[in-house]
Design an enzyme around this catalytic site. Structure first.
Site, short mmCIF file in Angstrom:
data_model
loop_
_atom_site.label_atom_id
_atom_site.label_comp_id
_atom_site.label_asym_id
_atom_site.label_seq_id
_atom_site.Cartn_x
_atom_site.Cartn_y
_atom_site.Cartn_z
N HIS A 32 43.12 43.26 35.03
CA HIS A 32 41.67 43.80 35.05
C HIS A 32 41.55 44.49 33.59
O HIS A 32 42.27 44.72 32.65
CB HIS A 32 41.87 45.09 36.02
CG HIS A 32 40.54 45.53 36.09
ND1 HIS A 32 39.94 46.56 35.36
CD2 HIS A 32 39.69 45.53 37.04
CE1 HIS A 32 38.55 46.81 35.79
NE2 HIS A 32 38.50 46.28 36.95
N SER A 45 29.86 46.70 39.03
CA SER A 45 28.55 47.15 39.76
C SER A 45 27.76 46.56 40.94
O SER A 45 26.68 46.63 41.14
CB SER A 45 27.48 47.55 38.54
OG SER A 45 27.88 48.36 37.57
#
Ligand code: PGA
Length: 254
Positions: free
Chosen positions: A96, A213
């Site tokens: 990540h 998002s």
């Protein structure tokens, strides 16, 4: 047919109690529907056990947010693939951007972790993505290709056929500004084409998730894109209703 994967990355949020509550709420919303999509939650390590027991009997799977690449031994603070398996995880997130940025993970450590996950029988979700500076400098695809080459080093076609990639533009993570459908569509199809050209058909048939998002407002248009096979969701995965709305968008686009 690629089955959509809707994955919640809870990051360093929730405790044992709120993990149990959140999973209960998601379970209630799903009810006894047979979902076409695969559902995954990735809570912090300390909450994996409660997550696994709460999700028992439901279609929710549990994964880790990170792992070490060693199998066992003197690696203080680390968690191995076998440990994730023993608690009941079937997935692990690898590389990540927060791990790459704050904990200095590199394409090489991502590759080691990928190998550990594959040999241990846990499905890896490899995160790749460019920063805003890299995008503005026109380097998006150089970065994505470098990250894929690095992660995929020295792996067979069969190994590579079982990975999941999450395209997560760093500038979209946690900012409330997701990639546009044009940006995401373009990146996903270029990633798949790059894998096809360099690694073959089987590796190119993997699922490529979008992350950054994604929420209940934009999930419909993002998940409708041809090469988007699900989402890796941070903030919106911590709210049962929002996460469930994303699951519904995935069902509508499956
Ligand atoms: P976000 O996080 O949905 O909060 O942007 C996504 C991720 O980091 O995986």
């Amino acid at each position: 047919m690629r089955r959509n994967l809707i994955a919640g990355n809870w990051k360093m949020n929730t405790d044992i109690q709120s993990t149990g509550n959140l999973i209960k709420s998601i379970k209630e919303l799903i009810g006894n529907q047979e979902l076409k999509s695969e559902i995954l939650v990735c809570p912090p390590f300390t909450n994996l056990q409660i997550a696994v027991s709460e999700s028992e009997g439901s279609s929710i799977k549990v994964g880790g947010q990170n792992c070490d690449f060693h199998t066992s031994g003197a690696y203080t603070g680390e968690i191995s693939i076998d440990m994730l398996k023993s608690v009941g995880c079937s997935y692990v997130i690898i590389g990540h951007s927060e791990r790459r940025t704050y904990y200095y993970e590199t394409d090489e450590t991502v590759n080691f972790k990928l190998k550990a996950a594959l040999s241990g029988g846990i499905t890896p979700i490899i995160c790749i993505g460019e920063t805003i500076e890299e995008r503005n400098a026109g380097k998006t695809y150089d970065i994505l290709e470098r990250q894929i080459r690095g992660a995929y080093n020295d792996l067979s076609e069969d190994d590579l056929a079982s990975v999941v990639i999450a395209y997560e533009p760093v500038w979209a993570i946690g900012t409330g500004v997701s990639a546009t459908t044009e940006q995401a569509g373009d990146a996903h199809s270029k990633i798949r084409k790059f894998i096809l050209d360099n690694y073959g058909h089987k590796p190119a048939s993997i699922r490529i998730l979008y992350g950054g998002s994604m929420n209940d407002k934009n999930s419909g248009e993002l998940l409708a894109l041809e090469d988007v096979d699900g989402g890796l969701i941070g903030g919106a995965s911590l709210k049962a209703e929002a996460f469930y709305s994303i699951i519904k968008s995935s069902e509508e686009n499956s």
